[in-house]
Design a protein around this motif. Structure first.
Motif, PDB file in Angstrom:
ATOM      1  N   ASP A 126      -7.225  -8.224  16.055  1.00 10.57           N
ATOM      2  CA  ASP A 126      -6.512  -8.730  14.879  1.00 10.57           C
ATOM      3  C   ASP A 126      -7.049  -8.116  13.593  1.00 10.57           C
ATOM      4  O   ASP A 126      -6.290  -7.834  12.666  1.00 10.57           O
ATOM      5  CB  ASP A 126      -6.640 -10.260  14.799  1.00 10.57           C
ATOM      6  N   PRO A 186      -0.126  -6.040  18.997  1.00 16.14           N
ATOM      7  CA  PRO A 186      -1.144  -6.119  17.939  1.00 16.14           C
ATOM      8  C   PRO A 186      -0.559  -6.792  16.691  1.00 16.14           C
ATOM      9  O   PRO A 186       0.650  -6.810  16.486  1.00 16.14           O
ATOM     10  CB  PRO A 186      -1.479  -4.657  17.663  1.00 16.14           C
ATOM     11  N   ARG A 187      -1.437  -7.355  15.892  1.00 16.96           N
ATOM     12  CA  ARG A 187      -1.032  -8.013  14.659  1.00 16.96           C
ATOM     13  C   ARG A 187      -0.351  -7.017  13.715  1.00 16.96           C
ATOM     14  O   ARG A 187      -0.829  -5.904  13.519  1.00 16.96           O
ATOM     15  CB  ARG A 187      -2.292  -8.565  13.966  1.00 16.96           C
ATOM     16  N   LEU A 188       0.756  -7.425  13.140  1.00 24.14           N
ATOM     17  CA  LEU A 188       1.390  -6.609  12.111  1.00 24.14           C
ATOM     18  C   LEU A 188       0.620  -6.780  10.811  1.00 24.14           C
ATOM     19  O   LEU A 188       0.150  -7.873  10.496  1.00 24.14           O
ATOM     20  CB  LEU A 188       2.842  -7.051  11.910  1.00 24.14           C
ATOM     21  N   SER A 189       0.516  -5.712  10.041  1.00 21.69           N
ATOM     22  CA  SER A 189      -0.236  -5.812   8.807  1.00 21.69           C
ATOM     23  C   SER A 189       0.321  -4.824   7.793  1.00 21.69           C
ATOM     24  O   SER A 189       1.161  -3.994   8.116  1.00 21.69           O
ATOM     25  CB  SER A 189      -1.709  -5.519   9.078  1.00 21.69           C
TER      26      SER A 189
END
Lengths: 512, 512
Positions: free
Chosen positions: A202, A37-40
């Motif tokens: 995302d 998964p996208r890092l945020s």
């Protein structure tokens, strides 16, 4: 090329990275890794609240060609998918891929936006009504990809289905994004399908009509996965979300099929204390629950767990102590939603825990029995639940092939004829579940056991059931109603049926 | 190079892919994606049960140079880490990296295996006693990597810390691998740290002394993540896992510090209905709970949530209704374990939900207050909790820097002197939590507010507290005990302190 289910599959299909022909239910062993998964980052005390869906579309940066997802827990009461697609259409975006966990009749409101090119591709479990006809007519830019619930979880988790933005209908959401589905005026119960989207998309937008102070509990989808929150007046129509009263079948044919199915379970050799089962939500499946319950009481047998789409009969057995635990990806009625809320033995699970074949073992792997419906069955035990007698899309893959593969005994129930149409035939128009994972076919006229399950056949011999070969069943049907004409099709592929492991099990061609 | 905390950091450090100097608490914005866990398959009805740890080491294919992980919920009662390392040593494997969530005194049993080269690297939260001395002596092949609880979750989730095999101590495990920590003779409560390991490790082995029929519930770690299960006689000593009775401080100095801290909270401007807090498990922090409780009752204020390592005073406030929800990564006593088991408002969370900074917001982001301890504080508000006055490793990073960064008001409590040693000084030997995330320092002699928090200082002026500058506090300490000598160190780096975002906050050098 011809796959292991005997279907002709093209070498390449638009929208699929790679066409892997189906080669058997457990042959495809994945060698690589899941998607990351996208890092945020979200700074302390930052504000996730937005004032409108439009503002959310700005915030996530929705662009032409992106993939958006939804979950179908609100069924025909869903307001979310249609209103988000409308908002996208107002922005004149084009080429969006729509990837909901399933589509229901209410979603036919988006047809104008498909015709206008806003939505040009769909990946989902199935469709019916006007949407089904539109898809069968080949009105999308590329074939629709049909996935089972477990297959969709797998596809998301390994990036075969990459979701740019997931829209989560949140019956209860706190102001930092913790979500559950059991509280609020639009309570739908389990959020099992949405859990996978939220974990991998995302960007994740929660849309709620019940914004609560932080923190709420229980938490089905955690704040760590939610980017933005939009409060709206209403996310769904309670009357469409869950049915109040359950349809109890009074159809004598359905009751006979249910009685036969229950007797198959009873004599199968797997009906013992601690067994497990999934029931579908169809009439015969629900009626089977009634007969199974009586047999459990008579023999003092309890089940270790039940799984499913949950309905009131299951909840009743849970409350009686006949089933120890219920695993729940989706609730069909108010009784089930209430049970999930109050009963600690009633457990919410994700679609991945339910059925993703590429994990260390989803719960379907532990099933003893599943009762499944069918629109057609062929002499190789292949099952169709998705196209009608005209070859038109009118159903959904759901957990059909997942549970058939996982259960020790998979039982398909269907009337031998529907109107003047034989349900057991030479060849099904579309394969959703391959015959090698189907163990028993139960009709009102006879019961056929898959020859590869000689063990089952031996057990059932003492059950006083009208056992016969699948060919005999087919012959009775043909003798009564005549040999059905196959659906004439063109070369145009309008949908691809992925098996749960991502291989191509079948394709749906546009009828002539 | 000199980082933003003023520490000299080398350009490269063995064991770190890349040295990123600390640049501030929220400056590092990750651009890429999380790691993808290994894809795997487990066939229906397959057997995950193995008969011994040795068989599990065979099954997972443990080899020289691999990284293994453990969780420290069993604290000084843990049998698991030592027995697995012993089994590995018997196989004469070399060069293993040990990556437990923390190390406790009981783990000094592995020292011979470090000396023999079985274990050559450690990545963890901290160490003490003989293990701390051994690390400080530089007896490992590369520097130990010290991570906070949130930083460890981040590192695992983005593959900075790649775990080949995770060993999960399972107080209750069913025969297909569903695990919880609240049932069985070795119940430890929350499995918050282990959850992250199980989700990301290439192979996951559950080791249990309480094998239950499938399925158990609740489920803390799901069957979809567990490859193998080993049943052993005992995974831990209950006396070492959880303390029965809580130490209530009678030390007048500790009580005075606690009273000051509670008054800081009361006058901070953030003490209002719905506030949130984390208390540490130290004496002063626990004593603070007592005073806070009285102020809450007096003002009819309730807290929306508490988070932590959970102890009996927190549970008491939960049961009184003074705290609405408790989020729990770890339980320190039997009362807390029982509460997690029976109270639906007491929620188990993973270390990632707790504190991973690279998510859409861990629960520490929602904290109003945290009370933290310190071994040293410097005039820049930097805090040391990990090395002693001789520069020897004797503590753990824990959630210290995570909560300090997340909370609106982070309060560090410490006596001004310990023996003849000033606790407030020019420079701390090791920085675990950077000063820019520390808001208030409370000692028995005075209270210093970080000058960047002028808002807090204004609020506290009416609180009748002995407010002074941090320099004044330091001067009092030095006047009483003299200026402390800095620890003389060599050039040899024996440990690296990663900030929670993965940047290098400090290094620990071998004392001369």
């Amino acid at each position: 090329m011809i796959n292991a289910a005997g279907r002709e599959i093209p070498e390449s299909i638009p929208g699929l990275k790679k066409v892997v022909p189906y080669a058997g239910p457990f042959t495809l062993i994945p060698q690589n890794r899941m998607a990351g998964p996208r890092l945020s980052v979200n700074l302390p005390k930052s504000d996730k609240l937005l004032t409108s869906i439009d503002q959310a579309l700005d915030a996530v940066g929705l662009k032409d060609g992106m993939t958006i997802s939804f979950h179908h827990h609100f069924r025909n009461g869903d307001y979310l998918l249609n209103s988000v697609v409308e908002a996208i259409a107002r922005r004149k975006l084009k080429g969006i891929t729509l990837a909901p966990s399933s589509l229901t009749d209410v979603n036919q409101a988006i047809i104008p936006f498909i015709e206008a090119g806003v939505i040009t591709a769909i990946e989902t479990s199935g469709a019916r009504g006007a949407l089904g006809r539109l898809i069968t007519d080949g009105r999308l830019a590329r074939p629709v990809i049909i996935r089972s619930h477990g297959g969709r979880a797998r596809a998301i988790e390994c990036d075969d289905l990459h979701i740019d933005v997931a829209f989560i209908g949140a019956p209860c959401c706190d102001c930092y994004g913790n979500i559950n589905g059991t509280e609020g005026k639009s309570a739908c119960g389990s959020l099992g399908y949405a859990m996978v989207d939220a974990a991998y998309a995302d960007k994740v937008v929660a849309i709620t009509d019940n914004l609560a102070p932080h923190p709420i509990f229980p938490v089905s989808i955690p704040q760590t996965q939610v980017d933005y929150i939009v409060e709206v007046a209403s996310i769904g129509d309670p009357k469409g979300i869950a049915s109040g009263a359950l349809r109890i079948s009074k159809d004598p044919r359905e009751l006979l099929i249910a009685e036969f199915a229950a007797r198959v379970i009873e004599y199968s050799g797997y009906f013992r204390d601690g067994y497990s089962l999934q029931l579908g939500s169809g009439g015969a499946a629900l009626a089977t629950a009634k007969f199974i319950r009586e047999k459990m009481l008579a023999r003092s047998i309890t089940a270790s767990f039940g799984v499913g789409g949950v309905t009131a009969p299951f909840v009743g057995m849970l409350e009686e102590g006949l089933i120890k635990t219920v695993f729940d990806t989706q609730d069909f009625d108010i009784v089930s939603i209430e049970s999930l809320k109050k009963n600690p033995n009633h457990l919410e699970i994700s679609a991945s825990y339910y059925a993703n074949p590429h994990s260390r073992g989803p719960i379907v792997n532990n099933l003893d029995f599943v009762i499944l419906s069918a629109t057609e069955i062929d002499v190789n035990f292949n099952v169709n639940v998705i196209t009608d007698s005209n070859g038109v899309l009118m159903g959904a893959s759901g957990g059909h092939c997942d549970t058939a593969a996982g259960a020790a005994v998979s039982i398909v129930v269907a009337p031998l004829l529907r109107g003047r149409l034989p349900m057991v035939r030479d060849r099904v128009h579309t394969i959703i579940t391959p015959g090698e994972t189907v163990d028993v076919v139960v009709t009102e006229r006879g019961i056929a056991v898959n020859p590869q399950r000689r063990d089952l056949l031996d057990c059932l011999k003492s059950a006083k059931l009208p056992l016969m070969s699948i060919e005999e069943l087919q012959k009775i049907a043909y003798d009564l109603a005549g040999k059905p004409e196959p659906v004439e099709v063109t070369d145009e592929i309008v949908a691809v049926v992925e098996y749960r492991d991502g291989s191509v099990l079948d394709v749906i061609r546009k009828p002539r």
